[in-house]
Design a protein around this motif. Structure first.
Motif, PDB file in Angstrom:
ATOM      1  N   GLY A  99      10.774   3.458   0.190  1.00  0.00           N
ATOM      2  CA  GLY A  99      10.655   4.861   0.541  1.00  0.00           C
ATOM      3  C   GLY A  99      10.797   5.089   2.032  1.00  0.00           C
ATOM      4  N   ILE A 100      11.551   6.121   2.416  1.00  0.00           N
ATOM      5  CA  ILE A 100      11.719   6.482   3.826  1.00  0.00           C
ATOM      6  C   ILE A 100      11.452   7.972   3.962  1.00  0.00           C
ATOM      7  N   GLY A 101      10.515   8.326   4.812  1.00  0.00           N
ATOM      8  CA  GLY A 101      10.127   9.714   5.005  1.00  0.00           C
ATOM      9  C   GLY A 101       8.651   9.794   5.323  1.00  0.00           C
ATOM     10  N   LEU A 102       8.231  10.851   6.030  1.00  0.00           N
ATOM     11  CA  LEU A 102       6.852  10.944   6.510  1.00  0.00           C
ATOM     12  C   LEU A 102       5.852  11.259   5.418  1.00  0.00           C
ATOM     13  N   ASP A 103       6.250  12.029   4.416  1.00  0.00           N
ATOM     14  CA  ASP A 103       5.308  12.525   3.409  1.00  0.00           C
ATOM     15  C   ASP A 103       5.901  12.310   2.028  1.00  0.00           C
ATOM     16  N   PHE A 104       5.050  11.988   1.059  1.00  0.00           N
ATOM     17  CA  PHE A 104       5.587  11.717  -0.280  1.00  0.00           C
ATOM     18  C   PHE A 104       6.315  12.935  -0.855  1.00  0.00           C
ATOM     19  N   LYS A 105       5.978  14.142  -0.382  1.00  0.00           N
ATOM     20  CA  LYS A 105       6.611  15.352  -0.912  1.00  0.00           C
ATOM     21  C   LYS A 105       8.079  15.437  -0.523  1.00  0.00           C
ATOM     22  N   GLU A 106       8.424  14.898   0.638  1.00  0.00           N
ATOM     23  CA  GLU A 106       9.802  14.971   1.121  1.00  0.00           C
ATOM     24  C   GLU A 106      10.477  13.602   1.186  1.00  0.00           C
ATOM     25  N   ARG A 107       9.803  12.562   0.759  1.00  0.00           N
ATOM     26  CA  ARG A 107      10.310  11.200   0.931  1.00  0.00           C
ATOM     27  C   ARG A 107      11.490  10.913   0.004  1.00  0.00           C
ATOM     28  N   THR A 108      12.435  10.131   0.512  1.00  0.00           N
ATOM     29  CA  THR A 108      13.556   9.635  -0.287  1.00  0.00           C
ATOM     30  C   THR A 108      13.258   8.197  -0.705  1.00  0.00           C
ATOM     31  N   ILE A 109      13.523   7.896  -1.962  1.00  0.00           N
ATOM     32  CA  ILE A 109      13.408   6.521  -2.447  1.00  0.00           C
ATOM     33  C   ILE A 109      14.820   5.936  -2.503  1.00  0.00           C
ATOM     34  N   PHE A 110      15.060   4.913  -1.697  1.00  0.00           N
ATOM     35  CA  PHE A 110      16.337   4.201  -1.743  1.00  0.00           C
ATOM     36  C   PHE A 110      16.194   3.003  -2.678  1.00  0.00           C
ATOM     37  N   MET A 139       5.585  -1.489  -3.031  1.00  0.00           N
ATOM     38  CA  MET A 139       5.168  -0.264  -3.691  1.00  0.00           C
ATOM     39  C   MET A 139       5.373   0.912  -2.745  1.00  0.00           C
ATOM     40  N   ASP A 140       5.878   2.030  -3.285  1.00  0.00           N
ATOM     41  CA  ASP A 140       6.102   3.246  -2.505  1.00  0.00           C
ATOM     42  C   ASP A 140       5.740   4.453  -3.357  1.00  0.00           C
ATOM     43  N   SER A 141       5.507   5.578  -2.677  1.00  0.00           N
ATOM     44  CA  SER A 141       5.190   6.812  -3.389  1.00  0.00           C
ATOM     45  C   SER A 141       6.165   7.909  -2.969  1.00  0.00           C
ATOM     46  N   ALA A 142       6.515   8.810  -3.908  1.00  0.00           N
ATOM     47  CA  ALA A 142       7.384   9.958  -3.626  1.00  0.00           C
ATOM     48  C   ALA A 142       7.239  10.954  -4.769  1.00  0.00           C
ATOM     49  N   ASP A 143       7.650  12.184  -4.501  1.00  0.00           N
ATOM     50  CA  ASP A 143       7.620  13.247  -5.517  1.00  0.00           C
ATOM     51  C   ASP A 143       9.053  13.729  -5.720  1.00  0.00           C
ATOM     52  N   PRO A 190       2.675  12.764  -7.051  1.00  0.00           N
ATOM     53  CA  PRO A 190       3.557  11.668  -6.649  1.00  0.00           C
ATOM     54  C   PRO A 190       3.834  10.707  -7.800  1.00  0.00           C
ATOM     55  N   GLU A 191       4.992  10.091  -7.751  1.00  0.00           N
ATOM     56  CA  GLU A 191       5.284   8.942  -8.601  1.00  0.00           C
ATOM     57  C   GLU A 191       5.085   7.683  -7.758  1.00  0.00           C
ATOM     58  N   ILE A 192       4.627   6.626  -8.401  1.00  0.00           N
ATOM     59  CA  ILE A 192       4.390   5.356  -7.721  1.00  0.00           C
ATOM     60  C   ILE A 192       5.486   4.382  -8.153  1.00  0.00           C
ATOM     61  N   TYR A 193       6.324   3.997  -7.219  1.00  0.00           N
ATOM     62  CA  TYR A 193       7.487   3.142  -7.497  1.00  0.00           C
ATOM     63  C   TYR A 193       7.131   1.693  -7.136  1.00  0.00           C
ATOM     64  N   VAL A 194       7.104   0.838  -8.155  1.00  0.00           N
ATOM     65  CA  VAL A 194       6.643  -0.543  -8.003  1.00  0.00           C
ATOM     66  C   VAL A 194       7.823  -1.492  -8.224  1.00  0.00           C
ATOM     67  N   SER A 195       8.221  -2.215  -7.171  1.00  0.00           N
ATOM     68  CA  SER A 195       9.316  -3.187  -7.253  1.00  0.00           C
ATOM     69  C   SER A 195       8.793  -4.488  -7.844  1.00  0.00           C
ATOM     70  N   ILE A 219       0.841  -1.190   0.000  1.00  0.00           N
ATOM     71  CA  ILE A 219       0.000   0.000   0.000  1.00  0.00           C
ATOM     72  C   ILE A 219       0.878   1.243   0.000  1.00  0.00           C
ATOM     73  N   ALA A 220       0.401   2.310  -0.643  1.00  0.00           N
ATOM     74  CA  ALA A 220       1.079   3.607  -0.654  1.00  0.00           C
ATOM     75  C   ALA A 220       0.018   4.700  -0.722  1.00  0.00           C
ATOM     76  N   LEU A 221       0.338   5.861  -0.168  1.00  0.00           N
ATOM     77  CA  LEU A 221      -0.575   7.002  -0.175  1.00  0.00           C
ATOM     78  C   LEU A 221      -0.079   8.082  -1.129  1.00  0.00           C
ATOM     79  N   GLY A 222      -1.046   8.791  -1.727  1.00  0.00           N
ATOM     80  CA  GLY A 222      -0.723   9.902  -2.609  1.00  0.00           C
ATOM     81  C   GLY A 222      -1.207  11.221  -2.033  1.00  0.00           C
ATOM     82  N   ARG A 223      -1.859  12.019  -2.890  1.00  0.00           N
ATOM     83  CA  ARG A 223      -2.293  13.365  -2.500  1.00  0.00           C
ATOM     84  C   ARG A 223      -3.637  13.335  -1.782  1.00  0.00           C
TER      85      ARG A 223
END
Length: 522
Positions: free
Chosen positions: A311-322, A263-267, A274-279, A216-220
């Motif tokens: 993804g690590i970070g509280l909000d997709f706007k500031e999240r880092t995708i490792f 699956m993770d989300s980040a901008d 947001p972009e949706i990153y699907v492994s 699961i991932a959250l967007g806007r």
């Protein structure tokens, strides 16, 4: 004489009738198993003990907690030979002095549960063969005189005393009502009974969705107030919006043999969408994809990407995708890196090594009170380990956390040489989220059958742990929920956790059921 004859006939019938009794269940103790050939012996010996005990026939056995109380002792052993296993159980009956042995074999771990079912049936048949130990018949005490002396002719025959009346009393039974709040003044704890009302403020759950979803991932949060929610199963992705109701916008299929892992989300380009990153792993190759939500669906903006994402970070706007790659043999490549997005191109920067036991799916980062970075890792046995930024170990938990049924596997030469399963199983561990106050949200899944690569979880809870400078201390935990937590996301502005719960596992007769629930963290 007429008054004596019925009593005499009754006595004759009582003596002549056979003494029949139903044998009581044997008091039974199941010992811990002896385990040979398996790596996790300490866990298996207790788990297998429980598997056998839960499948015994209650009409034949009554479980006791100590061998000294038992009339029947069951000593079990489990031996693993490559992929094959053998389960042997020795039955020791102290009442009859007999010893019997039964066994079952299987060709793979998938046959473990059926083998225990067959074994329990064999034990049931062996107990049915055993001679019953008959109890001594209980005879009524004889009356003082079977034939009374003749009465004088002038005395009338005695009149039998009437039988005492038996009163039937019906007592209504009322279940005690638990107080909504029970305070313990001595310790200060407060116990709250009952679960929150369905879809009450701070709590919401969806209708069951057909299928087993794992990520699961959250967007806007859109101007309409709706929240974008993305969920994925092994072969599909759903884009939904949560307003007063949960509505499906679009569903995309990912054809077999490709399998979605996470699956993770980040901008990353900071355009507000947001972009949706699907492994994804496809035939022993990492082949991940990136999507972008639109008004009507999901637009694929990248495919065949060589990385697994977290993804690590509280909000997709500031999240880092490792990101991290895999070798051709299914091993995690050394180190991780931060993903970058420039236009339609993706790259990496700021590579760093992970501490021992770390991989893209089992690590997270947090900062201590001084602002120093710390790694936290859930090792393959479920224990939490905290490392300093230089990779030195600072602390390890004594309890297990996490637990996931999601995995991918590769052919492994090392596994074949070890005479075990030819596949190497890589489980995607539960994510760990650092809240603004530094509290770490850490899930715990539990189940009755978790043996090696065979995992089936049935209940979960969330823990809030805080770093004291030398160890993690529990700040809070949620009540235990009767479902498997596949994944979760944290909605920081609302201070809510959005849970993806499997309430019915997939099986031979169904594809399973999953719900989304939202819970407030006060």
């Amino acid at each position: 004489m007429p008054t004596i004859l019925p009593a005499f006939v009754s006595l004759v019938l009582l003596i002549a009738s056979p003494c029949l009794s139903t044998a009581a269940p044997l008091k039974t103790y199941v010992s811990e198993f002896t385990v040979t050939g398996a790596s996790n012996k300490d866990e298996l010996k207790v788990t297998l003990q429980g598997l056998l005990a839960s499948r015994l026939n209650p009409n034949q056995t009554q479980l006791v907690d100590k061998p000294g109380k038992a009339e029947l002792l069951l000593d079990g052993s489990y031996a693993l030979f490559g992929k094959m296993f053998s389960i042997d159980v020795l039955l020791k009956n102290s009442l009859t002095g007999t010893m019997t042995k039964v066994f079952e074999m299987g060709e793979s771990q998938d046959d473990m549960l059926p083998a225990f079912g067959r074994l329990a049936q064999k034990i049931d048949r062996e107990l049915a063969k055993a001679p019953a130990v008959a109890a001594a018949p209980v005879l009524p005490a004889p009356s003082p005189a079977l034939v009374p002396s003749p009465l004088p002719a002038h005395l009338p025959a005695p009149v039998p005393a009437p039988a005492p009346a038996v009163a039937t009393v019906t007592v209504p039974v009322t279940a005690p009502k638990a107080a909504p709040h029970v305070a313990n003044e001595e310790t200060g704890y407060i116990v709250k009974s009952g679960a929150p009302a369905l879809n009450s403020p701070g709590y919401w759950t969806s209708d069951p969705m057909n299928g087993t979803f794992t990520s699961i991932a959250l967007g806007r949060r859109l101007p309409s107030g709706e929240l974008e929610i993305f969920v994925a199963g092994d072969h599909s992705i759903r884009y939904m919006r949560k307003g007063p109701e949960l509505k499906l916008i679009v569903e995309i299929a990912v054809p077999v043999p490709a399998k979605i892992l996470a699956m993770d989300s980040a901008d990353l380009d900071r355009d507000g969408i947001p972009e949706i990153y699907v492994s994804i792993v496809d035939r022993n190759t990492v082949s991940s994809r990136v999507y972008r939500p639109s008004d009507t669906g999901l637009e694929q903006i990248a495919e065949n990407q060589p990385w697994l994402y977290r993804g690590i970070g509280l909000d997709f706007k500031e999240r880092t995708i490792f990101v991290q790659g895999l070798s051709s043999t299914g091993e995690y490549q050394s180190g991780i890196a931060a993903l970058t997005k420039t236009g339609s191109l993706f790259g990496t920067q700021n590579s760093r090594a992970l501490p021992r036991h770390g991989n893209i799916f089992n690590f997270s980062l947090f900062r201590d009170a001084s602002g120093a970075d710390k790694f936290i890792i859930t090792d393959e046995d479920g224990y939490l380990i905290v490392y300093a930024a230089d990779g030195s170990e600072l602390w390890k938990s004594g309890d297990k956390f996490g637990g996931s049924e999601s995995y991918f596997n590769y052919d492994s030469v090392a596994q074949l040489r070890g005479m075990t399963d030819k596949y190497r199983y890589n489980f995607r561990e539960q994510r760990i989220t650092a809240m603004p106050d530094g509290t770490l949200i850490i899930p715990l899944n539990e189940g009755n059958f978790v043996v090696g690569n065979n995992r089936s979880y049935s209940k979960h809870s969330l823990f809030g742990l805080q770093w004291s400078g030398s160890l993690l201390r529990e700040a809070w935990h949620t009540r235990v929920a009767q479902s498997y937590l596949a994944d979760y996301a944290y909605d920081n502005p609302k201070r809510e956790v959005v849970l993806l719960e499997v309430v019915q596992h997939a099986g031979l007769f169904g594809s399973g059921k999953t719900v989304i629930s939202i819970n407030k963290l006060d």
